[in-house]
Design a protein around this motif. Structure first.
Motif, PDB file in Angstrom:
ATOM      1  N   GLY A  90       6.593  -5.845  -3.086  1.00  0.00           N
ATOM      2  CA  GLY A  90       6.917  -4.618  -3.795  1.00  0.00           C
ATOM      3  C   GLY A  90       8.204  -4.720  -4.588  1.00  0.00           C
ATOM      4  O   GLY A  90       8.310  -4.221  -5.711  1.00  0.00           O
TER       5      GLY A  90
ATOM      6  N   GLN B  44      -6.170   2.605  10.609  1.00  0.00           N
ATOM      7  CA  GLN B  44      -6.690   3.396   9.498  1.00  0.00           C
ATOM      8  C   GLN B  44      -8.149   3.787   9.704  1.00  0.00           C
ATOM      9  O   GLN B  44      -8.613   4.792   9.164  1.00  0.00           O
ATOM     10  CB  GLN B  44      -6.532   2.612   8.192  1.00  0.00           C
ATOM     11  CG  GLN B  44      -5.089   2.488   7.726  1.00  0.00           C
ATOM     12  CD  GLN B  44      -4.951   1.604   6.499  1.00  0.00           C
ATOM     13  OE1 GLN B  44      -5.848   0.808   6.186  1.00  0.00           O
ATOM     14  NE2 GLN B  44      -3.839   1.735   5.806  1.00  0.00           N
TER      15      GLN B  44
ATOM     16  N   ARG C  95       4.700  -3.483  -1.023  1.00  0.00           N
ATOM     17  CA  ARG C  95       5.928  -3.170  -0.326  1.00  0.00           C
ATOM     18  C   ARG C  95       6.548  -4.458   0.174  1.00  0.00           C
ATOM     19  O   ARG C  95       5.971  -5.538   0.020  1.00  0.00           O
ATOM     20  CB  ARG C  95       5.670  -2.217   0.840  1.00  0.00           C
ATOM     21  CG  ARG C  95       4.808  -2.784   1.945  1.00  0.00           C
ATOM     22  CD  ARG C  95       4.517  -1.716   2.977  1.00  0.00           C
ATOM     23  NE  ARG C  95       3.840  -2.260   4.136  1.00  0.00           N
ATOM     24  CZ  ARG C  95       3.293  -1.520   5.092  1.00  0.00           C
ATOM     25  NH1 ARG C  95       3.351  -0.213   4.999  1.00  0.00           N
ATOM     26  NH2 ARG C  95       2.689  -2.082   6.119  1.00  0.00           N
TER      27      ARG C  95
ATOM     28  N   ARG D  83      -7.425  -3.024  -0.617  1.00  0.00           N
ATOM     29  CA  ARG D  83      -6.182  -2.415  -1.075  1.00  0.00           C
ATOM     30  C   ARG D  83      -5.014  -3.062  -0.336  1.00  0.00           C
ATOM     31  O   ARG D  83      -4.991  -3.047   0.895  1.00  0.00           O
ATOM     32  CB  ARG D  83      -6.188  -0.903  -0.854  1.00  0.00           C
ATOM     33  CG  ARG D  83      -7.187  -0.173  -1.743  1.00  0.00           C
ATOM     34  CD  ARG D  83      -7.162   1.318  -1.498  1.00  0.00           C
ATOM     35  NE  ARG D  83      -8.031   2.017  -2.415  1.00  0.00           N
ATOM     36  CZ  ARG D  83      -7.653   2.497  -3.599  1.00  0.00           C
ATOM     37  NH1 ARG D  83      -6.400   2.358  -3.975  1.00  0.00           N
ATOM     38  NH2 ARG D  83      -8.505   3.107  -4.384  1.00  0.00           N
TER      39      ARG D  83
ATOM     40  N   PRO E 213      -0.947  -2.996   0.083  1.00  0.00           N
ATOM     41  CA  PRO E 213       0.252  -2.207  -0.255  1.00  0.00           C
ATOM     42  C   PRO E 213       1.306  -3.062  -0.968  1.00  0.00           C
ATOM     43  O   PRO E 213       1.551  -4.206  -0.587  1.00  0.00           O
ATOM     44  CB  PRO E 213       0.759  -1.735   1.109  1.00  0.00           C
ATOM     45  CG  PRO E 213      -0.393  -1.905   2.052  1.00  0.00           C
ATOM     46  CD  PRO E 213      -1.187  -3.059   1.529  1.00  0.00           C
TER      47      PRO E 213
END
Length: 490
Positions: free
Chosen positions: A269, A191, A265, A261, A263
Motif C-alpha cells: 500500500g 470473512q 496495505r 481481492r 488489500p
C-alpha cells in the motif's frame, strides 16, 4: 497484589499511524521481562518487533494475527507486582493451561485495572519506557512459561472451576491450536464465517493452506445454491406421465470463480501511494544510452582478484555503479534535489543518501545507503550487502527505508534491457540499469562482441533541463566505458 498495566501499540515513528499484527511472540500466562519483544507487526515501512516496557505476567492479548491496528490501540495487558509476588508463581496443574482458564485470569484481574494503569503506572511498577527494539534496558529475557500467580488463586478459583466445566463440554476437536501460519488465510476464513478447526490441511503436518480455505468456501457456496428438496412428494398418475413428452435436461452454466481481492496495505500500500503521488506531482522525462561495459567488468575482475582471499568481500557491479553515481552527482548536483511546492523552491541537498531498489517477498523496497558521497566502492558494497540481507528477512527499520535523495534501480537482474522507472518521490531522479549481455559492437573501428548495457535516467524536469540530465548520463556512461575516468575523483 499485582497491578495490571495496559500496553498500547506505540508510535513507531516516520509518520506511521497503523500496523498489522503478523505474529504474537507471547501467550496469555507467559512471564515477560522488561523490553522483551512480545509481538511482530508490519508497517508500511518494515517488519518491527515491539518490546513491552513492563515486566510481569501476560493477562490478555488484543487482536488476532492479520488484524490491522491504529497507533494507541491496546496490544496486551501485563500483571506487574513485587519481586516476591511474581517470583512465587509456579507451573499450573495439568489441564489448567487452556485458553478458557487464561480468560478467567483476565476476568479476575479486571479489565478496568488495565485502563487505569496505562502509560504512567504507579511507583511500584517497573517499566523502561522504551518501545522500539534496540533502545531497551538490556534486561535478560525470561524463559517463557505458563503460570498462575498464587497471589491471584483465591479470586481466580471460581472462574477456573467454571472454565473447566465449559472446557469439558467442548469436544476435543474444537480445542487446541489451529494449524494456520498465514494471517491472510485466517482473515479469509473470518470473512466467510468459516471454522478453521473443521478443516483438514493439505500442507506439511496438516498445515491449512489458502487453497484449503478457498475449496471449503466453494463447497459452502455450492451447497447454499443447491435447491432444497420438497417437503412432500406429489403423486402423478401413470396415465399422465405416459402422455407427457420427454423434456431434455438443460445443462446449467458453471458459476464463474469470484475475482480475488488483495488489500493494498502494508508495504504494498505504501509503494502504491508513493508511485501514484510521483506520477501525479512530478513532470518526469527519460533519456537513455547503450554503453560498452567491457572495461568496467574487466576492472571489477582485476579488483576482486588482487590481494587474494585476504582482500575482503568481492566488489559488486552495483557497488561500482553506485560509486559512479556519487561522482556524477558531485558534478551535477541539480539531480540531488527535491522540490518544495509550498515555497516554490528547488532544494539542493548537501549529502547523497543513495537508495537502491530491492525486490522482496513483501514487495518492492528501497533501502538507503547514508552519506554515500563519503564512501568508497568497498564501503558502499558492504552497506548494500547488509541492507539487502535485512530486506530479505524483513528486518529493515523505517529509518533505513526513508530519507533517500537519489535512487539506483538495477532491473537487469530480471533479465530485461531497459525501462522507464518511476521516480521515488520526493527525489528528483533515478538511474536505471539493464542487463549486461554480449552484443555486436563497433570497437576501435572494428566489429566485435562486447559486454553492453543500457542505462536510463528518469528525472524531474522542474529541477533541470535535458542538457543537465544528458550530461549526467553521459558522464556515467563514460565512467562505465572507461573506469579510469573515476581516478580524477577518487
Amino acid at each position: 497484589m499485582p497491578q495490571v498495566f495496559e500496553f498500547k501499540l506505540p508510535d513507531l515513528g516516520e509518520g506511521l499511524t497503523e500496523a498489522e499484527i503478523v505474529r504474537w511472540l507471547v501467550e496469555v500466562g507467559d512471564v515477560v521481562a522488561i523490553d522483551q519483544p512480545v509481538v511482530e507487526v508490519e508497517t508500511a515501512k518494515a517488519m518491527v518487533e515491539v518490546p513491552c516496557p513492563y515486566g510481569g505476567v501476560v493477562t490478555a492479548r488484543f487482536g488476532e494475527e492479520g488484524t490491522e491496528l491504529p497507533v494507541g490501540t491496546p496490544l496486551l495487558t501485563v500483571a506487574v507486582g513485587s519481586e516476591g509476588a511474581l517470583g512465587s508463581v509456579g507451573l499450573a496443574d495439568s489441564g489448567s493451561g487452556s485458553g478458557a482458564e487464561a480468560g478467567a485470569v483476565v476476568s479476575a484481574v479486571g479489565p478496568g485495572a488495565g485502563s487505569g494503569g496505562s502509560g504512567s503506572g504507579s511507583g511500584e511498577a517497573e517499566a523502561s519506557g522504551n518501545v522500539l527494539v534496540g533502545y531497551g534496558t538490556g534486561a535478560p529475557v525470561a524463559r517463557r512459561r505458563r503460570v498462575r500467580p498464587e497471589a491471584m488463586a483465591a479470586s481466580v478459583a471460581a472462574h477456573v472451576t467454571a472454565a473447566a466445566a465449559v472446557s469439558a463440554a467442548v469436544p476435543d476437536a474444537v480445542q487446541g491450536p489451529v494449524a494456520v501460519v498465514s494471517p491472510l488465510v485466517r482473515k479469509l476464513a473470518r470473512q466467510h464465517d468459516l471454522d478453521l478447526r473443521q478443516l483438514a490441511g493439505s500442507g506439511p503436518d496438516g498445515l491449512i493452506l489458502r487453497a484449503d480455505v478457498e475449496s471449503a468456501i466453494r463447497a459452502l457456496t455450492e451447497g447454499a445454491a443447491a435447491p432444497a428438496p420438497t417437503s412432500a412428494a406429489v403423486s402423478v398418475p401413470e396415465s399422465v406421465s405416459a402422455v407427457q413428452p420427454s423434456v431434455p435436461s438443460v445443462a446449467q452454466p458453471a458459476e464463474s470463480p469470484a475475482a480475488e481481492r488483495i488489500p493494498l496495505r502494508g508495504v504494498r500500500g505504501a509503494v502504491a501511494d508513493k508511485l501514484a503521488r510521483s506520477r501525479r506531482e512530478i513532470p518526469d522525462a527519460t533519456c537513455w544510452v547503450d554503453v560498452d561495459a567491457t572495461e568496467l567488468m574487466a576492472a571489477r575482475s582485476a579488483m576482486n582478484s588482487a590481494g587474494g582471499p585476504a582482500a575482503g568481500p568481492k566488489v559488486s557491479v552495483l557497488a561500482l555503479l553506485a560509486r559512479i553515481c556519487t561522482a556524477a552527482l558531485a558534478r551535477f548536483p541539480e539531480l540531488n534535489s527535491t522540490v518544495d511546492l509550498e515555497a516554490r523552491e528547488i532544494v539542493r541537498l548537501p549529502e547523497v543518501h543513495l537508495g537502491f531498489a530491492a525486490q522482496t517477498e513483501r514487495g518492492l523496497v528501497v533501502p538507503v545507503v547514508r552519506d554515500a558521497q563519503a564512501r568508497n566502492a568497498d564501503s558502499i558494497g558492504a552497506e548494500i550487502a547488509r541492507l539487502t540481507e535485512a530486506a530479505r528477512t524483513g528486518r529493515l527499520t523505517p529509518a533505513e527505508l526513508t530519507g533517500g535523495t537519489f535512487t539506483l534501480n538495477n532491473y537487469g537482474v530480471f533479465g530485461v534491457d531497459g525501462s522507464t522507472p518511476i521516480i521515488n518521490h520526493p527525489e528528483a531522479a533515478m538511474l536505471g540499469v539493464g542487463r549486461i549481455v554480449p552484443k555486436p559492437w563497433v570497437h576501435e573501428g572494428e566489429l566485435a562482441v562486447r559486454q553492453v548495457v543500457q542505462l536510463s535516467l528518469t528525472f524531474d524536469h522542474r529541477v533541470c533541463d535535458g542538457g543537465t540530465a544528458g550530461g549526467f548520463l553521459r558522464y556515467v556512461a563514460d565512467c562505465v566505458e572507461q573506469p579510469a575516468v573515476l581516478l580524477r575523483v577518487l
